[in-house]
Design a protein around this motif. Structure first.
Motif, mmCIF file in Angstrom:
data_model
loop_
_atom_site.group_PDB
_atom_site.id
_atom_site.type_symbol
_atom_site.label_atom_id
_atom_site.label_comp_id
_atom_site.label_asym_id
_atom_site.label_seq_id
_atom_site.Cartn_x
_atom_site.Cartn_y
_atom_site.Cartn_z
ATOM 1 N N SER A 109 68.019 -27.725 121.797
ATOM 2 C CA SER A 109 69.282 -27.115 122.228
ATOM 3 C C SER A 109 69.286 -25.629 121.917
ATOM 4 O O SER A 109 68.669 -25.176 120.954
ATOM 5 C CB SER A 109 70.457 -27.771 121.511
ATOM 6 N N VAL A 110 70.014 -24.878 122.734
ATOM 7 C CA VAL A 110 70.148 -23.437 122.556
ATOM 8 C C VAL A 110 71.637 -23.118 122.463
ATOM 9 O O VAL A 110 72.436 -23.585 123.275
ATOM 10 C CB VAL A 110 69.524 -22.686 123.759
ATOM 11 N N PHE A 111 71.999 -22.315 121.466
ATOM 12 C CA PHE A 111 73.383 -21.889 121.300
ATOM 13 C C PHE A 111 73.425 -20.366 121.330
ATOM 14 O O PHE A 111 72.784 -19.712 120.515
ATOM 15 C CB PHE A 111 73.967 -22.391 119.972
ATOM 16 N N ASP A 112 74.161 -19.809 122.282
ATOM 17 C CA ASP A 112 74.400 -18.366 122.372
ATOM 18 C C ASP A 112 75.708 -18.084 121.641
ATOM 19 O O ASP A 112 76.785 -18.431 122.141
ATOM 20 C CB ASP A 112 74.560 -17.916 123.829
ATOM 21 N N VAL A 113 75.623 -17.479 120.470
ATOM 22 C CA VAL A 113 76.823 -17.166 119.699
ATOM 23 C C VAL A 113 76.642 -15.815 119.020
ATOM 24 O O VAL A 113 75.531 -15.346 118.819
ATOM 25 C CB VAL A 113 77.138 -18.238 118.625
ATOM 26 N N GLU A 114 77.756 -15.219 118.662
ATOM 27 C CA GLU A 114 77.732 -13.997 117.867
ATOM 28 C C GLU A 114 78.803 -14.174 116.795
ATOM 29 O O GLU A 114 79.991 -14.004 117.049
ATOM 30 C CB GLU A 114 78.012 -12.778 118.734
ATOM 31 N N CYS A 115 78.350 -14.590 115.610
ATOM 32 C CA CYS A 115 79.249 -14.867 114.498
ATOM 33 C C CYS A 115 78.449 -14.818 113.207
ATOM 34 O O CYS A 115 77.271 -14.487 113.212
ATOM 35 C CB CYS A 115 79.923 -16.233 114.676
ATOM 36 N N GLU A 116 79.077 -15.192 112.100
ATOM 37 C CA GLU A 116 78.353 -15.262 110.836
ATOM 38 C C GLU A 116 77.442 -16.489 110.835
ATOM 39 O O GLU A 116 77.770 -17.517 111.430
ATOM 40 C CB GLU A 116 79.333 -15.340 109.663
ATOM 41 N N VAL A 117 76.307 -16.368 110.171
ATOM 42 C CA VAL A 117 75.340 -17.464 110.082
ATOM 43 C C VAL A 117 76.014 -18.707 109.514
ATOM 44 O O VAL A 117 75.846 -19.813 110.046
ATOM 45 C CB VAL A 117 74.109 -17.057 109.236
ATOM 46 N N GLN A 118 76.779 -18.544 108.443
ATOM 47 C CA GLN A 118 77.431 -19.683 107.795
ATOM 48 C C GLN A 118 78.370 -20.410 108.756
ATOM 49 O O GLN A 118 78.394 -21.635 108.807
ATOM 50 C CB GLN A 118 78.188 -19.231 106.543
ATOM 51 N N GLU A 119 79.133 -19.655 109.530
ATOM 52 C CA GLU A 119 80.045 -20.262 110.500
ATOM 53 C C GLU A 119 79.267 -21.042 111.558
ATOM 54 O O GLU A 119 79.633 -22.163 111.921
ATOM 55 C CB GLU A 119 80.896 -19.180 111.171
ATOM 56 N N ALA A 120 78.187 -20.454 112.048
ATOM 57 C CA ALA A 120 77.357 -21.139 113.058
ATOM 58 C C ALA A 120 76.790 -22.440 112.485
ATOM 59 O O ALA A 120 76.827 -23.487 113.151
ATOM 60 C CB ALA A 120 76.229 -20.226 113.521
ATOM 61 N N LEU A 121 76.284 -22.387 111.267
ATOM 62 C CA LEU A 121 75.718 -23.588 110.642
ATOM 63 C C LEU A 121 76.773 -24.676 110.475
ATOM 64 O O LEU A 121 76.507 -25.851 110.747
ATOM 65 C CB LEU A 121 75.099 -23.239 109.286
ATOM 66 N N GLU A 122 77.961 -24.306 110.029
ATOM 67 C CA GLU A 122 79.035 -25.284 109.836
ATOM 68 C C GLU A 122 79.417 -25.959 111.152
ATOM 69 O O GLU A 122 79.562 -27.178 111.226
ATOM 70 C CB GLU A 122 80.260 -24.621 109.204
ATOM 71 N N LYS A 123 79.579 -25.160 112.190
ATOM 72 C CA LYS A 123 80.002 -25.712 113.479
ATOM 73 C C LYS A 123 78.910 -26.584 114.103
ATOM 74 O O LYS A 123 79.189 -27.649 114.653
ATOM 75 C CB LYS A 123 80.406 -24.594 114.430
ATOM 76 N N ILE A 124 77.663 -26.143 114.012
ATOM 77 C CA ILE A 124 76.563 -26.905 114.613
ATOM 78 C C ILE A 124 76.332 -28.208 113.857
ATOM 79 O O ILE A 124 76.142 -29.258 114.476
ATOM 80 C CB ILE A 124 75.286 -26.049 114.687
ATOM 81 N N THR A 125 76.378 -28.171 112.538
ATOM 82 C CA THR A 125 76.183 -29.408 111.786
ATOM 83 C C THR A 125 77.350 -30.376 111.990
ATOM 84 O O THR A 125 77.149 -31.590 112.027
ATOM 85 C CB THR A 125 75.949 -29.144 110.283
ATOM 86 N N PHE A 126 78.553 -29.849 112.153
ATOM 87 C CA PHE A 126 79.697 -30.700 112.467
ATOM 88 C C PHE A 126 79.468 -31.388 113.818
ATOM 89 O O PHE A 126 79.643 -32.599 113.955
ATOM 90 C CB PHE A 126 80.997 -29.889 112.494
#
Length: 141
Positions: A109-126
């Motif tokens: 999977s590919v996610f195009d995002v521009e945010c903090e690493v921690q926020e991206a990790l939280e959302k993707i793992t959720f």
């Protein structure tokens, strides 16, 4: 089941690099609810002879046909994609069409995002937690 997430970041705090700009991916491993940085994976730059500016072919003469055959097209991308083939997903500010197609072939999977690493990790793992447990993602706020 553990899985890996590759993130493109210039400062290890923000997802702020386009896929083509990343020289070193942050590789996080997710196991149960634990997320940890396991590696900083350097990406080898491919030497592409199809570069319009150096080959003399020129973009008008078919050197960059837009068909992925010139200017570092798939051959340049395939090496980078292969280097991340053990990851479940790749997170960057932007991932181009050619790279997305190569990741798709590998079921990454590919996610195009521009945010903090921690926020991206939280959302993707959720998200993956819901998918892996066959739960609805609806109702997330």
């Amino acid at each position: 089941m553990a899985y890996k997430i590759a993130i493109g970041s210039s400062d290890e705090k923000n997802v702020d690099l386009k896929f083509g700009e990343v020289k070193e991916f942050l590789i996080y491993e997710v196991e149960q609810k634990e997320i940890r940085l396991v590696e900083k994976r350097k990406i080898q730059e491919e030497n592409t002879d199809a570069d319009c500016s150096t080959s003399g072919a020129g973009c008008d003469s078919g050197g960059c046909s837009g068909k992925g055959t010139g200017c570092g097209g798939p051959t340049h991308i395939i090496g980078k994609v292969e280097a991340l083939s053990d990851c479940r997903c790749v997170v960057c500010k932007k991932v181009g069409f050619q790279a997305q197609k190569q990741f798709e072939k590998k079921a990454i999977s590919v996610f195009d995002v521009e945010c903090e690493v921690q926020e991206a990790l939280e959302k993707i793992t959720f998200y993956y937690g819901k998918i892996d447990n066959h739960q609805s993602y609806a109702g997330r706020k």
